[in-house]
Design an enzyme around this catalytic site. Structure first.
Site, PDB file in Angstrom:
ATOM      1  N   ASP A 165       0.809  -1.228   0.000  1.00 40.97           N
ATOM      2  CA  ASP A 165       0.000   0.000   0.000  1.00 40.97           C
ATOM      3  C   ASP A 165       0.835   1.269   0.000  1.00 40.97           C
ATOM      4  OD1 ASP A 165      -2.377  -1.412  -0.041  1.00 40.97           O
ATOM      5  OD2 ASP A 165      -2.432  -1.606   2.139  1.00 40.97           O
ATOM      6  N   MET A 211      -5.585  -3.000  -6.035  1.00 44.40           N
ATOM      7  CA  MET A 211      -5.746  -2.836  -4.592  1.00 44.40           C
ATOM      8  C   MET A 211      -5.494  -1.386  -4.159  1.00 44.40           C
ATOM      9  SD  MET A 211      -4.222  -6.415  -3.124  1.00 44.40           S
ATOM     10  CE  MET A 211      -5.345  -7.761  -2.721  1.00 44.40           C
ATOM     11  N   GLY A 212      -5.674  -1.132  -2.890  1.00 41.63           N
ATOM     12  CA  GLY A 212      -5.494   0.210  -2.343  1.00 41.63           C
ATOM     13  C   GLY A 212      -6.807   0.717  -1.790  1.00 41.63           C
ATOM     14  N   ARG A 213      -7.134   0.273  -0.607  1.00 39.01           N
ATOM     15  CA  ARG A 213      -8.436   0.606  -0.028  1.00 39.01           C
ATOM     16  C   ARG A 213      -8.471   2.075   0.411  1.00 39.01           C
ATOM     17  NH1 ARG A 213     -13.354  -1.939  -0.222  1.00 39.01           N
ATOM     18  NH2 ARG A 213     -14.546  -1.695   1.665  1.00 39.01           N
ATOM     19  N   GLU A 268      -9.496  -0.143  -5.651  1.00 39.22           N
ATOM     20  CA  GLU A 268     -10.654  -0.756  -4.980  1.00 39.22           C
ATOM     21  C   GLU A 268     -11.301   0.211  -3.993  1.00 39.22           C
ATOM     22  OE1 GLU A 268      -9.598  -3.983  -2.297  1.00 39.22           O
ATOM     23  OE2 GLU A 268      -7.704  -3.015  -1.803  1.00 39.22           O
ATOM     24  N   ARG A 321      -0.135  -8.827  -5.923  1.00 40.82           N
ATOM     25  CA  ARG A 321       0.832  -8.735  -4.825  1.00 40.82           C
ATOM     26  C   ARG A 321       1.657 -10.006  -4.679  1.00 40.82           C
ATOM     27  NH1 ARG A 321      -2.957  -9.116   0.665  1.00 40.82           N
ATOM     28  NH2 ARG A 321      -2.758 -11.362   0.823  1.00 40.82           N
TER      29      ARG A 321
END
Lengths: 440, 440
Positions: A165, A211-213, A268, A321
Site C-alpha cells: 500500500d 488494490m489500495g483501499r 478498490e 501482490r
C-alpha cells in the site's frame, strides 16, 4: 551459534564452551498482514545477517503465521534451514513463515496478550524482535518495545517495513510497493495494446481494478504504462479523488472518441464525495444474496450502459501482490536492505525504530537506508499527496511520475523449471514448547 | 521487391527491370479475433519470410483491423516498416495491425462482401492471403479460397492458426495457447502461496476466473501450478464438467480442512448440467441494472456464504492473453514457425490449408510443422478430451498433464527500459486506395 552447521546443537554448545561465556540471546522474526512479492527477501536478509553475528545472536526463530505463532508459542527454528533455502526466499512470493491479520489492542486492555508475548520472549531468551509488516505491526512493535522496557527484559524491537500500500510515513517508499507498482504498470501497458487492437469492432473500454483501499499509490502506478514513446488513453480512479459518475463517463467518452479506446484503472477504494465506497454499493446476485464487492464490474456495467460500448474488466486481487515474476529490482534491493539494517540496528542497541528508504538522488536514482522512530510511524497513513495527482483528477502529475518511475525499475530473474518458477522449500521445524498452551 | 531498401519504389522497379519480367504478385496478411501474447510473432515471421522471396512476393500488405480493413481497402504497407520494427513484433502483445471480431457469412448470402474482397485482391494484385486467426477465420479462409478458384483469380489462401482457446482441430496445440497457459499456471502458483500464508487468520479460498467460454484448456493449465515438489490444493472448474454446487463446495471444504486453504480456478464457461452458463445467472447491482457476468465473484460469494470462510477472487480477463512478459518460449517458437510455414506453403502452391503443430516426441518435447486442409478445420471445435480430465472432475489426469506440460516451457525475454517492456513502433503507412468506398 547455530545455523550453518549440520548439527546446530553441537555447534552451538561448542562455540559456547570455547569462548567460555554465556550464550548470546536469541532473535525472533515474524511476518504480518497482507504479504508482498518480496517480503521473503526481507526474511532472507534478516536471517542471513543474523547468521553473520553468531556471537551476538544465537538462534533466530520465526513465528508461524506471524504474531499468532508467537502468542501460541508456535515458533520455527530458522537455523534448521539450509543457506540455499534461505537464499531462495529472495524469489519466493507469499509469506514463507506464514503471516496473519491480527491486531494487538491497547496494552492496558489487552494485557494478557502482551504478557504472554513477554513470557514467550523470556522462555526462549528472545532479545531481538524483528516484525515485518505495515502500519498495524509498527504499532504493535512500539507497544511491545515499551512493555519490554517496563518489564525490564532486554528486548530490542525493530520494525521491518513492508506493504504494497506504500502508506507508511517517514520512508520514501515501502518495500513491496515497487513490485506491485511494476505489475500494475506492465499489465496496464500490455492490456491496453490488446484493447487497442480490438477496438474497431469489439471492446473499446477495459477496466482494471487494483488494490489500495485507502490510498491510491497502486492505481497511480498505472500511469507509468503510458509515456511519450507509447501514449495511452488512461483514466485512473484514486480514492483521494471523489468519484463523480458524470465526470468519469465524460473522461472515458472523450478518450474513446479521440483514441478509439480507453483503459480505466480503478483503486478498490474509489469512493464518492460522501465517503461511500463504490464497491459497497450493494450488488446482489439472482437469488438476492449480497455479492462480494468489485469496483471493476460496477464501472464496466456503468460504461456499457451509459456509453453503449463493449467493455471488458479484470480484477487483479492477489495476482498483483504475489507476482514475484514481475518484481522490481529496486524493490527487491530495498526489501533486502531493510532486513539487513534491522538486524544491524538491533545490534547497535536501537529499539522501537524502523529502517527507512531515503531517496538520495532522482536521476539516476540513488537511495540509502535511514531510520525512523516508531512513535512517529505507528498509525500514521500516508496518502497520495495532492501534488502527485494530475489536476484533472484522472492521472498523476509530472512530480508524481518522477516519484514513481524509479521504483519499478530493475530486472530480477526467477529460476524456472519447465516454465514454472521454483521457490524456497523450507523445513519449518518447530521449536520445542516451554510454556503452557495459549489461544491467540 | 520492396522491404529492406530505404526507397522501396526504386528498389522494386530496378529489380523488375534487371530481371526483365512481370512483377511478382503481392501478398496480404490480416489478424482476426481475440489477440494473443504472441500473434505478432506470427506476423513477424510472415513478413520476414515474404521478404526473403522478393522475386515471388512483391509487396506484403496488412489489413488494418483485420478483414474489416481489407473490405474497406484500408491496407497497410508492411514494406515501410524497418527490419528492426518487424523483429520487435516478436515481443509485442496485442494485434499490431489491428484485429476484429467480424464473421463473413455464407458466400451465397453474403455475396457482396466476398466480391468486394476479390475486387480488393485484384486491385492490389494480391496473390497470397495469410489470415491469422481461430475457427471463424479458418472458415473465412476456406470460403475465400473457394471463391478465388471459382472467379479464376490466382489466389493462394493460407490460414495461420492462432487462438488462446486451443480449440482448433488437427493441430497438437494452437499458437497463443502455451503463453496463456503459462500465465495461468504461474499466477495460480504465486497466488496459492499468498493464500497459504494468510489462511490461518484471513483468506482461506482464492478464486481465479480465466477465459475459455466453450473449452477448458485454459483453466486446465492451472493444474500445472502444483506438482510433486509443490503440491497445491486446487479445484479446477471446466466447461466440460457440469457444475454441481454441492460437489464443488464439498471439494473446497475438503481441501480447506486438509491444507488450510484452497485455490479455485474457474473457466468463464462453467455451466450447469442444463447448459446454463454460471456467469449468466442474472446478477444485478443496487439499482437493479444487470451486472456484467463474472464467475469468480459468484463462486466467491457462494463459498463465503456456504462455508463461512473469507474468500478473495480475481478475474484475469485481458491480462492473461496480453501477458507477453510471461510468454512461453515453445509457444513463441510455434507462432514463428506457423508464420514462416504459411508463406512457404503458399509459395509451394498450396491453398486452403493451415500449417499445424505436430508433436514428435513427448520427453524431451519435440515438434515439427505439418499441414491440414481447411475443409477439415473450419468450424470444428476441439474440447478438452475426457481422458485429460481427472475422474473427480476438478483437475486433470496424468495424460492431460503430459500433454500440457511441454507447452508452457521455455523462457523468453522482453526488452525493458526503466522496468517497462518495449514494443514495436510501427509506422502503419496506408496503401493508396484504388477502389470506390465500401462500408464493412
Amino acid at each position: 551459534m547455530v545455523t550453518r552447521k549440520t548439527n546446530p546443537e553441537t555447534a552451538r554448545r561448542t562455540t559456547r564452551d570455547t569462548r567460555g561465556r554465556a550464550a548470546a540471546l536469541n532473535a525472533l522474526y515474524a511476518q504480518s498482514g497482507g504479504v508482498t512479492a518480496v517480503i521473503n527477501a526481507s526474511a532472507a536478509a534478516v536471517i542471513e545477517t543474523a547468521r553473520r553475528h553468531p556471537s551476538r545472536i544465537d538462534r533466530l526463530y520465526a513465528g508461524r503465521n506471524g504474531i499468532v505463532g508467537v502468542l501460541e508459542e508456535d515458533l520455527i527454528d530458522t537455523g534448521r534451514e539450509s543457506a540455499a533455502a534461505i537464499a531462495a526466499l529472495r524469489h519466493t512470493p507469499g509469506g514463507a513463515f506464514g503471516s496473519c491479520r491480527y491486531k494487538l489492542g491497547d496494552p492496558e486492555r489487552d494485557r494478557a496478550r502482551y504478557e504472554r508475548l513477554l513470557a514467550v520472549f523470556r522462555a526462549h531468551r528472545i532479545g531481538y524482535f524483528f516484525y515485518n509488516g505495515g502500519n498495524d505491526s509498527a504499532d504493535t512493535c512500539l507497544k511491545v518495545a515499551q512493555l519490554g522496557g517496563a518489564l525490564d527484559w532486554p528486548l530490542r524491537v525493530i520494525h521491518v517495513p513492508k506493504t504494497i500500500d506504500n502508506d507508511l510515513p517517514l520512508t520514501d517508499c515501502c518495500p513491496g510497493y515497487g513490485s506491485v507498482a511494476r505489475y500494475v504498470a506492465v499489465s496496464t501497458r500490455e492490456a491496453s495494446l490488446d484493447v487497442r487492437s480490438m477496438a474497431s469492432t469489439s471492446t473499446r473500454v477495459f477496466v482494471l481494478e487494483v488494490m489500495g483501499r485507502h490510498a491510491g499509490w497502486i492505481a497511480a502506478a498505472a500511469a507509468l504504462a503510458g509515456d511519450r514513446r507509447l501514449p495511452l488513453p488512461l483514466v485512473i480512479l484514486l480514492p483521494e479523488v471523489p468519484f463523480d459518475a458524470a465526470r468519469f463517463l465524460a473522461a472515458v467518452r472523450e478518450r474513446v472518441a479521440q483514441h478509439g479506446y480507453c483503459t480505466v484503472v480503478a483503486s478498490e477504494g474509489v469512493q464518492t464525495a460522501d465517503g461511500r465506497f463504490l464497491a459497497d454499493s450493494g450488488a446482489t446476485d439472482a437469488f438476492g444474496h449480497a455479492q462480494l464487492g468489485g469496483v471493476a464490474p460496477l464501472l464496466a456495467a456503468t460504461v456499457k450502459r451509459e456509453l453503449g460500448v463493449k467493455v471488458h474488466w479484470a480484477t487483479a486481487d492477489y495476482l498483483q501482490r504475489s507476482a514475484r515474476h514481475l518484481a522490481a529490482g529496486v524493490d527487491l534491493a530495498h526489501s533486502l536492505a531493510v532486513g539487513k539494517a534491522a538486524v544491524e540496528l538491533a545490534l547497535q542497541g536501537h529499539s522501537a525504530v524502523m529502517p527507512t528508504i531515503v531517496r538520495v538522488r532522482q536521476r539516476p536514482y540513488a537511495w540509502r537506508i535511514g531510520t525512523a522512530a516508531l512513535r512517529d510511524v505507528a498509525n500514521v497513513e500516508r496518502k497520495l499527496p495532492p501534488e502527485y495527482i494530475d489536476p484533472g483528477g484522472f492521472g498523476i502529475s509530472a512530480r508524481g511520475r518522477a516519484y514513481l518511475a524509479p521504483l519499478i525499475t530493475g530486472e530480477v530473474r526467477t529460476p524456472t523449471v519447465d516454465g514454472l518458477p521454483q521457490y524456497a522449500q523450507l523445513k519449518l521445524v518447530a521449536v520445542r514448547r516451554r510454556l503452557p498452551g495459549f489461544k491467540a
